[in-house]
Design a protein around this motif. Structure first.
Motif, PDB file in Angstrom:
ATOM      1  N   ALA A  93       0.841  -1.210   0.000  1.00 57.63           N
ATOM      2  CA  ALA A  93       0.000   0.000   0.000  1.00 57.63           C
ATOM      3  C   ALA A  93       0.872   1.254   0.000  1.00 57.63           C
ATOM      4  CB  ALA A  93      -0.930  -0.009   1.209  1.00 57.63           C
ATOM      5  N   THR A  94       1.926   1.242   0.801  1.00 53.39           N
ATOM      6  CA  THR A  94       2.830   2.397   0.858  1.00 53.39           C
ATOM      7  C   THR A  94       3.525   2.603  -0.477  1.00 53.39           C
ATOM      8  OG1 THR A  94       3.179   2.055   3.225  1.00 53.39           O
ATOM      9  CG2 THR A  94       4.823   3.381   2.064  1.00 53.39           C
ATOM     10  N   LEU A  95       4.020   1.532  -1.071  1.00 49.11           N
ATOM     11  CA  LEU A  95       4.711   1.633  -2.358  1.00 49.11           C
ATOM     12  C   LEU A  95       3.766   2.140  -3.444  1.00 49.11           C
ATOM     13  CD1 LEU A  95       6.799  -1.665  -2.183  1.00 49.11           C
ATOM     14  CD2 LEU A  95       7.685   0.678  -2.051  1.00 49.11           C
ATOM     15  N   GLN A  96       2.524   1.661  -3.440  1.00 49.18           N
ATOM     16  CA  GLN A  96       1.546   2.111  -4.432  1.00 49.18           C
ATOM     17  C   GLN A  96       1.210   3.584  -4.242  1.00 49.18           C
ATOM     18  OE1 GLN A  96      -1.508  -0.797  -3.713  1.00 49.18           O
ATOM     19  NE2 GLN A  96      -0.756  -2.168  -5.336  1.00 49.18           N
ATOM     20  N   MET A  97       1.062   4.017  -2.992  1.00 50.12           N
ATOM     21  CA  MET A  97       0.757   5.429  -2.729  1.00 50.12           C
ATOM     22  C   MET A  97       1.919   6.325  -3.173  1.00 50.12           C
ATOM     23  SD  MET A  97      -2.283   5.733  -1.647  1.00 50.12           S
ATOM     24  CE  MET A  97      -2.206   7.451  -1.232  1.00 50.12           C
ATOM     25  N   LEU A  98       3.131   5.911  -2.884  1.00 52.47           N
ATOM     26  CA  LEU A  98       4.290   6.705  -3.313  1.00 52.47           C
ATOM     27  C   LEU A  98       4.370   6.767  -4.832  1.00 52.47           C
ATOM     28  CD1 LEU A  98       7.036   5.545  -0.793  1.00 52.47           C
ATOM     29  CD2 LEU A  98       5.842   7.747  -0.832  1.00 52.47           C
ATOM     30  N   ASP A  99       4.050   5.661  -5.485  1.00 55.49           N
ATOM     31  CA  ASP A  99       4.113   5.609  -6.942  1.00 55.49           C
ATOM     32  C   ASP A  99       3.068   6.523  -7.575  1.00 55.49           C
ATOM     33  OD1 ASP A  99       5.273   4.717  -9.304  1.00 55.49           O
ATOM     34  OD2 ASP A  99       3.869   3.045  -9.506  1.00 55.49           O
ATOM     35  N   MET A 100       1.916   6.712  -6.915  1.00 58.23           N
ATOM     36  CA  MET A 100       0.849   7.548  -7.459  1.00 58.23           C
ATOM     37  C   MET A 100       1.128   9.036  -7.260  1.00 58.23           C
ATOM     38  SD  MET A 100      -2.643   5.355  -6.626  1.00 58.23           S
ATOM     39  CE  MET A 100      -2.770   5.961  -4.987  1.00 58.23           C
ATOM     40  N   ARG A 101       2.003   9.375  -6.348  1.00 57.42           N
ATOM     41  CA  ARG A 101       2.284  10.777  -6.043  1.00 57.42           C
ATOM     42  C   ARG A 101       3.241  11.376  -7.061  1.00 57.42           C
ATOM     43  NH1 ARG A 101       3.925  11.527  -0.491  1.00 57.42           N
ATOM     44  NH2 ARG A 101       3.931  13.703  -1.128  1.00 57.42           N
ATOM     45  N   ASP A 102       3.119  12.688  -7.282  1.00 61.63           N
ATOM     46  CA  ASP A 102       4.019  13.378  -8.203  1.00 61.63           C
ATOM     47  C   ASP A 102       5.358  13.690  -7.566  1.00 61.63           C
ATOM     48  OD1 ASP A 102       2.194  13.397 -10.292  1.00 61.63           O
ATOM     49  OD2 ASP A 102       1.279  15.285  -9.617  1.00 61.63           O
ATOM     50  N   ASN A 103       5.342  14.025  -6.285  1.00 64.40           N
ATOM     51  CA  ASN A 103       6.569  14.428  -5.597  1.00 64.40           C
ATOM     52  C   ASN A 103       6.680  13.654  -4.286  1.00 64.40           C
ATOM     53  OD1 ASN A 103       8.892  15.860  -5.009  1.00 64.40           O
ATOM     54  ND2 ASN A 103       7.782  17.527  -4.014  1.00 64.40           N
ATOM     55  N   ILE A 104       7.854  13.147  -4.012  1.00 65.00           N
ATOM     56  CA  ILE A 104       8.086  12.396  -2.777  1.00 65.00           C
ATOM     57  C   ILE A 104       9.164  13.133  -1.987  1.00 65.00           C
ATOM     58  CG2 ILE A 104       8.743  10.180  -1.777  1.00 65.00           C
ATOM     59  CD1 ILE A 104       8.130   8.882  -4.452  1.00 65.00           C
ATOM     60  N   GLU A 105       8.887  13.374  -0.726  1.00 58.81           N
ATOM     61  CA  GLU A 105       9.832  14.073   0.152  1.00 58.81           C
ATOM     62  C   GLU A 105      10.864  13.071   0.708  1.00 58.81           C
ATOM     63  OE1 GLU A 105       9.799  17.338   0.475  1.00 58.81           O
ATOM     64  OE2 GLU A 105       8.039  17.411  -0.820  1.00 58.81           O
ATOM     65  N   ALA A 106      12.024  13.577   1.075  1.00 60.50           N
ATOM     66  CA  ALA A 106      13.112  12.745   1.590  1.00 60.50           C
ATOM     67  C   ALA A 106      12.700  11.982   2.841  1.00 60.50           C
ATOM     68  CB  ALA A 106      14.353  13.592   1.883  1.00 60.50           C
ATOM     69  N   ALA A 112       9.541   5.031   4.286  1.00 58.68           N
ATOM     70  CA  ALA A 112       9.194   3.861   3.471  1.00 58.68           C
ATOM     71  C   ALA A 112      10.325   2.833   3.508  1.00 58.68           C
ATOM     72  CB  ALA A 112       8.904   4.283   2.033  1.00 58.68           C
ATOM     73  N   ALA A 113      11.552   3.296   3.476  1.00 55.73           N
ATOM     74  CA  ALA A 113      12.700   2.376   3.542  1.00 55.73           C
ATOM     75  C   ALA A 113      12.708   1.641   4.875  1.00 55.73           C
ATOM     76  CB  ALA A 113      14.005   3.139   3.338  1.00 55.73           C
ATOM     77  N   ARG A 114      12.413   2.351   5.970  1.00 55.99           N
ATOM     78  CA  ARG A 114      12.347   1.681   7.286  1.00 55.99           C
ATOM     79  C   ARG A 114      11.221   0.654   7.296  1.00 55.99           C
ATOM     80  NH1 ARG A 114      13.441   6.765   9.051  1.00 55.99           N
ATOM     81  NH2 ARG A 114      11.279   7.225   9.546  1.00 55.99           N
ATOM     82  N   LEU A 115      10.098   1.009   6.702  1.00 60.87           N
ATOM     83  CA  LEU A 115       8.957   0.090   6.656  1.00 60.87           C
ATOM     84  C   LEU A 115       9.319  -1.177   5.872  1.00 60.87           C
ATOM     85  CD1 LEU A 115       5.934  -0.579   7.093  1.00 60.87           C
ATOM     86  CD2 LEU A 115       5.508   0.609   4.932  1.00 60.87           C
ATOM     87  N   CYS A 116      10.012  -1.000   4.758  1.00 64.09           N
ATOM     88  CA  CYS A 116      10.381  -2.144   3.920  1.00 64.09           C
ATOM     89  C   CYS A 116      11.467  -2.997   4.571  1.00 64.09           C
ATOM     90  CB  CYS A 116      10.841  -1.668   2.541  1.00 64.09           C
ATOM     91  SG  CYS A 116       9.505  -0.906   1.597  1.00 64.09           S
ATOM     92  N   ARG A 124      13.763  -3.068  -3.482  1.00 63.24           N
ATOM     93  CA  ARG A 124      14.037  -2.893  -4.908  1.00 63.24           C
ATOM     94  C   ARG A 124      12.893  -2.123  -5.585  1.00 63.24           C
ATOM     95  NH1 ARG A 124      18.227  -6.381  -6.782  1.00 63.24           N
ATOM     96  NH2 ARG A 124      18.944  -7.696  -5.089  1.00 63.24           N
ATOM     97  N   THR A 125      11.667  -2.431  -5.197  1.00 62.42           N
ATOM     98  CA  THR A 125      10.511  -1.725  -5.753  1.00 62.42           C
ATOM     99  C   THR A 125      10.533  -0.257  -5.322  1.00 62.42           C
ATOM    100  OG1 THR A 125       9.237  -3.775  -5.698  1.00 62.42           O
ATOM    101  CG2 THR A 125       7.987  -1.720  -5.910  1.00 62.42           C
ATOM    102  N   LEU A 126      10.864  -0.006  -4.069  1.00 67.08           N
ATOM    103  CA  LEU A 126      10.971   1.368  -3.583  1.00 67.08           C
ATOM    104  C   LEU A 126      12.041   2.121  -4.372  1.00 67.08           C
ATOM    105  CD1 LEU A 126      10.272   3.652  -1.607  1.00 67.08           C
ATOM    106  CD2 LEU A 126      11.952   2.655  -0.025  1.00 67.08           C
ATOM    107  N   ARG A 127      13.170   1.479  -4.614  1.00 65.99           N
ATOM    108  CA  ARG A 127      14.229   2.123  -5.393  1.00 65.99           C
ATOM    109  C   ARG A 127      13.712   2.493  -6.785  1.00 65.99           C
ATOM    110  NH1 ARG A 127      18.593  -1.758  -6.200  1.00 65.99           N
ATOM    111  NH2 ARG A 127      17.168  -2.481  -7.793  1.00 65.99           N
ATOM    112  N   VAL A 136      16.611   9.770  -5.126  1.00 69.14           N
ATOM    113  CA  VAL A 136      17.489   8.621  -4.857  1.00 69.14           C
ATOM    114  C   VAL A 136      17.253   8.139  -3.438  1.00 69.14           C
ATOM    115  CG1 VAL A 136      19.307   9.269  -6.483  1.00 69.14           C
ATOM    116  CG2 VAL A 136      19.393  10.103  -4.145  1.00 69.14           C
ATOM    117  N   LEU A 137      17.496   6.849  -3.248  1.00 67.88           N
ATOM    118  CA  LEU A 137      17.421   6.283  -1.901  1.00 67.88           C
ATOM    119  C   LEU A 137      18.633   6.746  -1.100  1.00 67.88           C
ATOM    120  CD1 LEU A 137      16.415   2.539  -2.416  1.00 67.88           C
ATOM    121  CD2 LEU A 137      15.081   4.307  -1.308  1.00 67.88           C
ATOM    122  N   PRO A 138      18.494   6.929   0.199  1.00 68.40           N
ATOM    123  CA  PRO A 138      19.664   7.232   1.019  1.00 68.40           C
ATOM    124  C   PRO A 138      20.702   6.115   0.860  1.00 68.40           C
ATOM    125  CG  PRO A 138      17.651   7.505   2.293  1.00 68.40           C
ATOM    126  CD  PRO A 138      17.265   6.883   0.980  1.00 68.40           C
TER     127      PRO A 138
END
Length: 190
Positions: A93-106, A112-116, A124-127, A136-138
């Motif tokens: 659900a988190t990955l899908q919501m991030l994918d639907m958004r135009d801008n993602i904050e750091a 999301a990385a902590r959640l994954c 890999r999907t988050l990346r 970019v991912l931290p």
């Protein structure tokens, strides 16, 4: 404990012990010969002690070099394939919501990385999502496979460093090596 990590650790300890012993023997000889350092024979004896020391170092390194190579090669061969455990419903659900958004904050990327967490497929999907959004991912967010490869690379660098050591300075196992051994053990399914 992994055979290769144990073999690496034994090789590291054996080399340190051999170098320290060679250095101690050399220093005893030099101390004994220092009274005669100005004489021709004293100079020859000091050169002979130096040559014996250099030979002992090279013999110890020659014995350790293939053992380190075997351990590092074995670790590289045992690096686990990416974990294909499916992400949880919350991760999806988190990955899908991030994918639907135009801008993602750091901070959202980090959350999301902590959640994954240790779910390689989710990371890999988050990346992929983050890359599509121009972000970019931290650098500290890595899959289990990547962390394990980094650990093996750290151990290979440490082996290279100790193979250059001549016993004149302190050489302790650094926290990086200890951490790398830990990361390797936990990143490899044996």
């Amino acid at each position: 404990m992994s055979y290769h990590v144990m073999h690496y650790g034994e090789t590291y300890a054996d080399l340190r012990k051999a170098v320290k012993a060679a250095r101690a023997d050399y220093l005893r000889k030099i101390e004994r010969l220092s009274r005669y350092a100005d004489s021709e024979q004293g100079k020859k004896d000091i050169e002979a002690a130096q040559a014996a020391y250099d030979e002992a170092l090279e013999a110890a390194r020659g014995k350790a070099r293939p053992r380190f190579k075997e351990a590092i090669d074995g670790m590289r061969a045992n690096i686990a394939a990416p974990d294909m455990q499916p992400p949880t419903a919350e991760m999806l659900a988190t990955l899908q919501m991030l994918d639907m958004r135009d801008n993602i904050e750091a901070d959202e990327i980090e959350a999301a990385a902590r959640l994954c967490g240790n779910n390689d497929l989710a990371l890999r999907t988050l990346r992929d999502v983050v890359t599509r959004k121009g972000r970019v991912l931290p650098s500290n967010v890595k899959t289990t496979e990547a962390r394990t490869r980094d650990a093996v690379d750290t151990l290979a660098r440490a082996a290279s460093n100790i193979l250059q050591w001549d016993g004149r300075t302190s050489m302790e196992i650094s926290s990086d090596v200890s951490r790398a051994q830990h990361d390797y053990r936990w990143g490899v399914a044996e």
